[in-house]
Enzyme design. Structure first.
Site, PDB file in Angstrom:
ATOM      1  N   LYS A  22      40.193  27.243  36.031  1.00  0.00           N
ATOM      2  CA  LYS A  22      41.461  26.608  35.634  1.00  0.00           C
ATOM      3  C   LYS A  22      41.200  25.312  34.872  1.00  0.00           C
ATOM      4  O   LYS A  22      41.781  25.066  33.826  1.00  0.00           O
ATOM      5  CB  LYS A  22      42.294  26.301  36.883  1.00  0.00           C
ATOM      6  N   ASN A  23      40.307  24.479  35.423  1.00  0.00           N
ATOM      7  CA  ASN A  23      40.123  23.145  34.847  1.00  0.00           C
ATOM      8  C   ASN A  23      39.324  23.156  33.548  1.00  0.00           C
ATOM      9  O   ASN A  23      39.188  22.119  32.895  1.00  0.00           O
ATOM     10  CB  ASN A  23      39.488  22.201  35.876  1.00  0.00           C
ATOM     11  N   ARG A  93      50.237  18.039  35.341  1.00  0.00           N
ATOM     12  CA  ARG A  93      49.714  16.789  34.787  1.00  0.00           C
ATOM     13  C   ARG A  93      48.754  17.020  33.626  1.00  0.00           C
ATOM     14  O   ARG A  93      48.664  16.203  32.720  1.00  0.00           O
ATOM     15  CB  ARG A  93      48.968  15.996  35.866  1.00  0.00           C
ATOM     16  N   CYS A 117      51.385  12.323  41.688  1.00  0.00           N
ATOM     17  CA  CYS A 117      51.621  13.614  42.333  1.00  0.00           C
ATOM     18  C   CYS A 117      51.229  13.477  43.792  1.00  0.00           C
ATOM     19  O   CYS A 117      50.910  12.370  44.255  1.00  0.00           O
ATOM     20  CB  CYS A 117      50.885  14.749  41.626  1.00  0.00           C
ATOM     21  N   ARG A 122      47.652   8.462  40.105  1.00  0.00           N
ATOM     22  CA  ARG A 122      47.092   9.102  38.925  1.00  0.00           C
ATOM     23  C   ARG A 122      47.603   8.541  37.588  1.00  0.00           C
ATOM     24  O   ARG A 122      48.220   9.254  36.796  1.00  0.00           O
ATOM     25  CB  ARG A 122      47.312  10.617  39.006  1.00  0.00           C
ATOM     26  N   PRO A 123      47.321   7.281  37.313  1.00  0.00           N
ATOM     27  CA  PRO A 123      47.736   6.726  36.015  1.00  0.00           C
ATOM     28  C   PRO A 123      46.928   7.323  34.857  1.00  0.00           C
ATOM     29  O   PRO A 123      45.919   8.006  35.094  1.00  0.00           O
ATOM     30  CB  PRO A 123      47.418   5.233  36.161  1.00  0.00           C
ATOM     31  N   VAL A 124      47.370   7.073  33.625  1.00  0.00           N
ATOM     32  CA  VAL A 124      46.608   7.553  32.454  1.00  0.00           C
ATOM     33  C   VAL A 124      46.163   6.370  31.581  1.00  0.00           C
ATOM     34  O   VAL A 124      45.914   6.517  30.395  1.00  0.00           O
ATOM     35  CB  VAL A 124      47.405   8.581  31.611  1.00  0.00           C
ATOM     36  N   ASP A 125      46.055   5.198  32.202  1.00  0.00           N
ATOM     37  CA  ASP A 125      45.696   3.995  31.443  1.00  0.00           C
ATOM     38  C   ASP A 125      44.346   4.131  30.735  1.00  0.00           C
ATOM     39  O   ASP A 125      44.164   3.627  29.625  1.00  0.00           O
ATOM     40  CB  ASP A 125      45.694   2.769  32.383  1.00  0.00           C
ATOM     41  N   LEU A 126      43.387   4.814  31.352  1.00  0.00           N
ATOM     42  CA  LEU A 126      42.055   4.940  30.725  1.00  0.00           C
ATOM     43  C   LEU A 126      42.142   5.764  29.443  1.00  0.00           C
ATOM     44  O   LEU A 126      41.477   5.463  28.447  1.00  0.00           O
ATOM     45  CB  LEU A 126      41.064   5.603  31.693  1.00  0.00           C
ATOM     46  N   ASP A 306      37.956  18.324  44.732  1.00  0.00           N
ATOM     47  CA  ASP A 306      38.738  19.567  44.803  1.00  0.00           C
ATOM     48  C   ASP A 306      38.205  20.525  45.861  1.00  0.00           C
ATOM     49  O   ASP A 306      38.772  21.604  46.067  1.00  0.00           O
ATOM     50  CB  ASP A 306      38.767  20.256  43.433  1.00  0.00           C
ATOM     51  N   ILE A 328      37.933   9.635  45.468  1.00  0.00           N
ATOM     52  CA  ILE A 328      38.524   9.824  44.128  1.00  0.00           C
ATOM     53  C   ILE A 328      40.034   9.584  44.138  1.00  0.00           C
ATOM     54  O   ILE A 328      40.557   8.866  43.289  1.00  0.00           O
ATOM     55  CB  ILE A 328      38.228  11.241  43.579  1.00  0.00           C
ATOM     56  N   ARG A 398      49.150  28.070  41.289  1.00  0.00           N
ATOM     57  CA  ARG A 398      48.720  27.198  40.186  1.00  0.00           C
ATOM     58  C   ARG A 398      47.242  27.399  39.893  1.00  0.00           C
ATOM     59  O   ARG A 398      46.815  27.289  38.746  1.00  0.00           O
ATOM     60  CB  ARG A 398      48.892  25.719  40.577  1.00  0.00           C
TER      61      ARG A 398
HETATM   62  C1  LIG Z   1      43.060  19.681  35.188  1.00  0.00           C
HETATM   63  C2  LIG Z   1      41.874  19.032  35.795  1.00  0.00           C
HETATM   64  O1  LIG Z   1      40.770  19.138  35.291  1.00  0.00           O
HETATM   65  N1  LIG Z   1      42.069  18.363  36.927  1.00  0.00           N
HETATM   66  C3  LIG Z   1      40.940  17.741  37.598  1.00  0.00           C
HETATM   67  C4  LIG Z   1      40.701  16.366  37.001  1.00  0.00           C
HETATM   68  O2  LIG Z   1      41.896  15.620  37.140  1.00  0.00           O
HETATM   69  P1  LIG Z   1      42.055  14.250  36.330  1.00  0.00           P
HETATM   70  O3  LIG Z   1      41.461  14.410  34.987  1.00  0.00           O
HETATM   71  O4  LIG Z   1      43.482  13.866  36.426  1.00  0.00           O
HETATM   72  O5  LIG Z   1      41.185  13.268  37.220  1.00  0.00           O
HETATM   73  P2  LIG Z   1      40.394  11.959  36.788  1.00  0.00           P
HETATM   74  O6  LIG Z   1      38.934  12.248  36.796  1.00  0.00           O
HETATM   75  O7  LIG Z   1      40.987  11.430  35.535  1.00  0.00           O
HETATM   76  O8  LIG Z   1      40.750  10.968  37.990  1.00  0.00           O
HETATM   77  C5  LIG Z   1      39.755  10.298  38.738  1.00  0.00           C
HETATM   78  C6  LIG Z   1      40.317   9.001  39.278  1.00  0.00           C
HETATM   79  O9  LIG Z   1      40.561   8.110  38.188  1.00  0.00           O
HETATM   80  C7  LIG Z   1      41.878   7.622  38.223  1.00  0.00           C
HETATM   81  N2  LIG Z   1      42.338   7.425  36.831  1.00  0.00           N
HETATM   82  C8  LIG Z   1      42.221   8.442  35.947  1.00  0.00           C
HETATM   83  C9  LIG Z   1      42.656   8.288  34.646  1.00  0.00           C
HETATM   84  C10 LIG Z   1      43.214   7.057  34.265  1.00  0.00           C
HETATM   85  O10 LIG Z   1      43.626   6.854  33.113  1.00  0.00           O
HETATM   86  N3  LIG Z   1      43.293   6.064  35.186  1.00  0.00           N
HETATM   87  C11 LIG Z   1      42.863   6.214  36.473  1.00  0.00           C
HETATM   88  O11 LIG Z   1      42.963   5.276  37.275  1.00  0.00           O
HETATM   89  C12 LIG Z   1      42.664   8.706  38.957  1.00  0.00           C
HETATM   90  O12 LIG Z   1      43.871   8.225  39.496  1.00  0.00           O
HETATM   91  C13 LIG Z   1      41.667   9.141  40.003  1.00  0.00           C
HETATM   92  O13 LIG Z   1      41.711   8.260  41.085  1.00  0.00           O
HETATM   93  O14 LIG Z   1      39.605  15.744  37.687  1.00  0.00           O
HETATM   94  C14 LIG Z   1      39.852  15.506  39.083  1.00  0.00           C
HETATM   95  C15 LIG Z   1      38.644  14.760  39.650  1.00  0.00           C
HETATM   96  O15 LIG Z   1      37.535  15.580  39.623  1.00  0.00           O
HETATM   97  C16 LIG Z   1      40.126  16.830  39.793  1.00  0.00           C
HETATM   98  O16 LIG Z   1      40.508  16.579  41.113  1.00  0.00           O
HETATM   99  C17 LIG Z   1      41.236  17.619  39.091  1.00  0.00           C
HETATM  100  O17 LIG Z   1      41.299  18.930  39.616  1.00  0.00           O
HETATM  101  C1  LIG Z   2      44.057  18.294  41.482  1.00  0.00           C
HETATM  102  C2  LIG Z   2      43.932  19.469  40.847  1.00  0.00           C
HETATM  103  O1  LIG Z   2      44.513  19.787  39.680  1.00  0.00           O
HETATM  104  P1  LIG Z   2      45.423  18.878  38.702  1.00  0.00           P
HETATM  105  O2  LIG Z   2      44.535  17.837  38.131  1.00  0.00           O
HETATM  106  O3  LIG Z   2      45.861  19.858  37.651  1.00  0.00           O
HETATM  107  O4  LIG Z   2      46.543  18.321  39.550  1.00  0.00           O
HETATM  108  C3  LIG Z   2      43.083  20.540  41.407  1.00  0.00           C
HETATM  109  O5  LIG Z   2      42.748  21.483  40.658  1.00  0.00           O
HETATM  110  O6  LIG Z   2      42.741  20.481  42.606  1.00  0.00           O
END
Ligand SMILES: CC(=O)N[C@H]1[C@@H](OP(=O)(O)OP(=O)(O)OC[C@H]2O[C@@H](n3ccc(=O)[nH]c3=O)[C@H](O)[C@@H]2O)O[C@H](CO)[C@@H](O)[C@@H]1O
Ligand SMILES: C=C(OP(=O)(O)O)C(=O)O
Length: 419
Positions: A22-23, A93, A117, A122-126, A306, A328, A398
């Site tokens: 999926k990822n 997301r 969620c 889970r911000p997207v600031d990075l 995960d 995480i 999902r």
């Molecule tokens: C679709 C997909 O591939 N989802 C995976 C992806 O989620 P996703 O890409 O959302 O996870 P990230 O690696 O970005 O998140 C890691 C940590 O960084 C934080 N963060 C992230 C981005 C940002 O801009 N700012 C920030 O603070 C997040 O809140 C979290 O605490 O990687 C996660 C960590 O392996 C997995 O659990 C998810 O299954």
């Molecule tokens: C957290 C997961 O996915 P998503 O990042 O799509 O929420 C996941 O696959 O366990």
């Protein structure tokens, strides 16, 4: 709303085919926005999230042909609508992965902020700060990210202050069409990122350092179509490894790759589970008792977050105590109270949970608020005495393809109750 009914206590034996990840599928589909295509993806899992990404790409104007029998998706065309609406982004997301490609190719994108969620804020600031370093102007307004780069993105060195899978993917995709060289430092190294990079290379991108935490991308003027087979799902494989272990069975995970599951396999072995590499995949068996074993989640190659909930379900029936630490996500213990309703003994505070193993769990009606928490309850149900009903199956759909069919085929007493 569908539910899953499990009558526990049967050791699983046989073969489980591992689906495509999926990822990996989600960013690979978003990468189709970088060229007119066609981008042909093989080994595509049949999942709700894949359908959601398909709906989003159709909304942007791409043609999306999903042949479920052949397990392929063909994506073609260019985006004519640069907005990713709240209605789709709130469902998944990973929709935010269209931001980098749209911006790089069209100089503009408007993407709903995904919000938090069940597992964290889970911000997207990075993602946003890094795109700004490539020259994008970004504003947040009315719940949307407005990103503009009318003269195109420019390569830069981006040092991520924290490892992020999604930010690495968004930047990797954006950098393929940026002018000049981009270096991503402290990039995430998950196998799904290497898979994305390999596909981008097939589309004509220039990328060095694949599989490492330093990616160097030399921007090109345009990318082309390509054909790419999606990597097997290491989290699905790890989940079924726990299913074999929790029931005291022996299962061949067809297609599973040891190199993607290193830390999980080491931890399972420490707990008394046998894992052997075979030409077809991994054989996972348990003949003796399980012993309590600690695990701490980390970015790849560490123990995957995960897999945390599934491993905790396993430790609920191990002898002795285990400490499970989640580094995480700040809120990823939502399965704990439900496991406790099945008789598990768990104390948790902050980022750590202490699990004290019990000889057996007992079936109960349970529900969970996210994907991996839900599947951990399925695992607990497989080991429990009596009947377990897992509600809110849409979380499972999902990320797990035909979970009940795959488990029933290796001897589990499990069925989906519709409606
Ligand atoms: C679709 C997909 O591939 N989802 C995976 C992806 O989620 P996703 O890409 O959302 O996870 P990230 O690696 O970005 O998140 C890691 C940590 O960084 C934080 N963060 C992230 C981005 C940002 O801009 N700012 C920030 O603070 C997040 O809140 C979290 O605490 O990687 C996660 C960590 O392996 C997995 O659990 C998810 O299954
Ligand atoms: C957290 C997961 O996915 P998503 O990042 O799509 O929420 C996941 O696959 O366990």
């Amino acid at each position: 709303m569908d539910r899953i009914r499990i009558r526990g206590g049967r050791p699983l034996t046989g073969t489980i085919p591992v689906s495509g990840a999926k990822n990996a599928a989600l960013p690979l589909m978003a990468a189709a926005l970088l060229s007119d295509g066609p981008l042909r993806l093989g080994n595509v899992p049949d999942l709700a999230d894949v359908a959601t990404m398909g709906a989003l790409l159709r909304h942007h104007g791409l043609s999306v042909d999903h042949d479920k029998r052949e397990r392929t998706i063909t994506l073609a065309g260019a985006a004519n609508d640069l907005e990713a609406p709240y209605d789709i982004v709130r469902r998944m997301r990973a929709s935010v992965l269209v931001l980098g490609p749209l911006l790089a190719r069209h100089g503009e994108a408007k993407v709903s902020l995904p919000g938090g969620c069940a597992i964290g804020t889970r911000p997207v600031d990075l993602h946003l700060k890094a795109l700004e370093q490539l020259g994008a102007a970004i504003e947040l307004e009315s719940g949307y990210i407005h990103a503009k780069a009318p003269r195109g993105l420019r390569g830069a060195t981006v040092i991520f202050p924290q490892v992020s899978v999604g930010a690495t993917e968004n930047l990797l995709m954006a950098a393929t069409l940026a002018e000049g060289e981009t270096i991503l430092v402290n990039a995430a190294r998950e196998p799904e990122i290497a898979d994305l990079a390999m596909c981008l290379m097939r589309m004509g991108a220039r990328i060095e350092g694949i599989g490492t935490d330093r990616l160097r991308i030399e921007g090109v003027r345009a990318l082309t179509g390509a054909t790419h087979r999606i990597v097997p799902d290491r989290i699905e494989a790890g989940t079924y490894a726990c299913a074999a272990a929790v029931t005291g069975g022996s299962v061949l995970l067809e297609g599973a790759r040891m190199e993607h599951l290193g830390a999980v396999v080491r931890t399972l072995r420490d707990a008394g589970v046998e894992v052997a590499e075979r030409p077809e995949g991994l054989r996972v068996s348990r003949r003796n008792g399980l012993s309590g074993t600690d695990a701490m989640t980390e970015p790849f190659p560490g123990f995957a977050t995960d897999m945390q909930a599934q491993f905790m379900a396993l430790m609920c029936v191990a002898e002795g105590a285990s400490m499970i630490t989640e580094t995480i996500f700040e809120n990823r213990f939502m399965h704990v109270p439900e496991l406790m309703r099945m008789g598990a003994r768990i104390n948790y505070h902050g980022a750590s949970a202490i699990v004290r193993g019990v000889p057996r769990l007992s079936g109960a009606p349970v529900m969970a608020t996210d994907l991996r928490a839900s599947v951990s309850l399925v695992l607990a149900g497989l080991a429990a005495e009596g009947e377990t009903i897992v509600n809110r199956v849409y979380h499972l759909d999902r990320g797990y393809e035909r979970v009940e069919a795959k488990l029933a085929a290796v001897g589990a007493n499990i069925e989906r109750l519709s409606g």
